[in-house]
Scaffold this motif. Structure first.
Motif, PDB file in Angstrom:
ATOM      1  N   LEU A  15       4.233   5.877   3.741  1.00 44.11           N
ATOM      2  CA  LEU A  15       4.743   4.780   2.678  1.00 44.11           C
ATOM      3  C   LEU A  15       5.485   3.476   3.316  1.00 44.11           C
ATOM      4  CD1 LEU A  15       5.517   6.920  -0.443  1.00 44.11           C
ATOM      5  CD2 LEU A  15       3.639   5.469  -0.058  1.00 44.11           C
ATOM      6  N   ASP A  16       6.381   3.795   4.045  1.00 45.54           N
ATOM      7  CA  ASP A  16       7.000   2.552   4.515  1.00 45.54           C
ATOM      8  C   ASP A  16       5.919   1.686   5.405  1.00 45.54           C
ATOM      9  OD1 ASP A  16       9.550   3.165   3.387  1.00 45.54           O
ATOM     10  OD2 ASP A  16      10.198   4.394   5.447  1.00 45.54           O
ATOM     11  N   THR A  18       2.934   1.551   5.016  1.00 41.34           N
ATOM     12  CA  THR A  18       2.053   0.968   4.112  1.00 41.34           C
ATOM     13  C   THR A  18       2.463  -0.353   3.384  1.00 41.34           C
ATOM     14  OG1 THR A  18       0.859   3.183   3.566  1.00 41.34           O
ATOM     15  CG2 THR A  18       0.520   1.537   2.011  1.00 41.34           C
ATOM     16  N   ARG A  19       3.779  -0.131   2.738  1.00 44.12           N
ATOM     17  CA  ARG A  19       4.478  -1.111   2.216  1.00 44.12           C
ATOM     18  C   ARG A  19       4.600  -2.302   3.138  1.00 44.12           C
ATOM     19  NH1 ARG A  19       7.402   3.061  -0.587  1.00 44.12           N
ATOM     20  NH2 ARG A  19       6.720   3.239  -2.638  1.00 44.12           N
ATOM     21  N   ALA A  22       1.222  -4.017   3.482  1.00 46.02           N
ATOM     22  CA  ALA A  22       0.794  -4.688   2.015  1.00 46.02           C
ATOM     23  C   ALA A  22       1.491  -5.850   1.971  1.00 46.02           C
ATOM     24  CB  ALA A  22       0.856  -3.684   0.914  1.00 46.02           C
ATOM     25  N   GLN A  23       3.041  -5.827   2.550  1.00 43.60           N
ATOM     26  CA  GLN A  23       3.656  -7.209   2.271  1.00 43.60           C
ATOM     27  C   GLN A  23       2.991  -8.160   3.239  1.00 43.60           C
ATOM     28  OE1 GLN A  23       7.619  -6.588   3.719  1.00 43.60           O
ATOM     29  NE2 GLN A  23       8.471  -8.469   2.522  1.00 43.60           N
ATOM     30  N   ASP A  27       2.384  -9.633  -0.829  1.00 40.15           N
ATOM     31  CA  ASP A  27       3.745  -9.349  -0.890  1.00 40.15           C
ATOM     32  C   ASP A  27       4.141  -8.906  -2.124  1.00 40.15           C
ATOM     33  OD1 ASP A  27       6.285  -9.473   0.047  1.00 40.15           O
ATOM     34  OD2 ASP A  27       7.043 -11.206  -1.031  1.00 40.15           O
ATOM     35  N   ALA A  30       3.332  -5.228  -2.663  1.00 37.45           N
ATOM     36  CA  ALA A  30       4.005  -4.321  -1.765  1.00 37.45           C
ATOM     37  C   ALA A  30       5.356  -4.082  -2.308  1.00 37.45           C
ATOM     38  CB  ALA A  30       4.238  -4.991  -0.373  1.00 37.45           C
ATOM     39  N   ARG A  31       6.131  -4.772  -3.308  1.00 41.83           N
ATOM     40  CA  ARG A  31       7.369  -4.516  -3.815  1.00 41.83           C
ATOM     41  C   ARG A  31       7.252  -3.666  -5.048  1.00 41.83           C
ATOM     42  NH1 ARG A  31       9.032 -10.868  -4.472  1.00 41.83           N
ATOM     43  NH2 ARG A  31       8.713 -11.147  -2.050  1.00 41.83           N
ATOM     44  N   THR A  33       7.274  -0.041  -6.381  1.00 42.51           N
ATOM     45  CA  THR A  33       7.269   1.090  -5.871  1.00 42.51           C
ATOM     46  C   THR A  33       6.708   2.205  -6.807  1.00 42.51           C
ATOM     47  OG1 THR A  33       9.603   1.404  -7.185  1.00 42.51           O
ATOM     48  CG2 THR A  33       9.547   0.597  -4.533  1.00 42.51           C
ATOM     49  N   TRP A  37      -0.692   4.706  -3.728  1.00 41.74           N
ATOM     50  CA  TRP A  37      -1.379   4.156  -2.661  1.00 41.74           C
ATOM     51  C   TRP A  37      -2.420   4.746  -2.140  1.00 41.74           C
ATOM     52  CZ3 TRP A  37      -0.624  -1.123  -1.371  1.00 41.74           C
ATOM     53  CH2 TRP A  37       0.949  -1.576  -1.903  1.00 41.74           C
ATOM     54  N   ALA A  56      -4.219   0.046  -4.605  1.00 40.42           N
ATOM     55  CA  ALA A  56      -2.810   0.584  -5.379  1.00 40.42           C
ATOM     56  C   ALA A  56      -3.215   0.899  -6.673  1.00 40.42           C
ATOM     57  CB  ALA A  56      -1.590  -0.403  -5.304  1.00 40.42           C
TER      58      ALA A  56
END
Length: 132
Positions: A15-16, A18-19, A22-23, A27, A30-31, A33, A37, A56
């Protein structure tokens, strides 16, 4: 050489990554939560290798809502590929409809073209959907 890419629900350990991926591409997405995903990945790659594209969704028993897509700039093909694979994966669940629910009232022209290429069509209410 063409690489075989598969879609899978993102495992908790990724997940980290992935985020972070995505960021780079989207962006705002990605924020959030609260999203579930899905990632398009090379199954032979190690777990530190980022996804080729991301989708997502907000889950539901019958209707799943697509909250957004993330793909590298200029890789529209990857966005379409992750959507096609997501539709196939969701067919193995209880969900019956995948509905595009991008931020704002209507998808932009580029997103609409990607959705249509992936099989989405307007329903009676004008929402872009794929019947599973």
């Amino acid at each position: 050489m063409t690489v075989l890419l598969l879609v899978r629900r993102v495992p908790p350990g990724r997940l980290d990554l992935t985020r972070a991926t995505a960021q780079q591409w989207n962006d705002g997405l990605a924020r959030d939560t609260t999203l579930q995903w899905w990632e398009l990945v090379d199954p032979a790659a190690d777990d530190e290798h980022p996804a080729a594209a991301l989708a997502a969704v907000r889950g539901g028993d019958v209707v799943v809502r697509l909250a957004g897509l993330a793909a590298p700039p200029g890789r529209r093909d990857r966005a379409v590929q992750v959507l096609l694979a997501l539709v196939d994966a969701l067919r193995a669940t209880s969900a019956r409809t995948l509905e595009a629910a991008p931020s704002g009232d209507h998808p932009g022209a580029e997103l609409l073209a990607i959705l249509r290429e992936a099989g989405f069509r307007p329903d009676a209410d004008g929402r872009e959907v794929v019947e599973l």
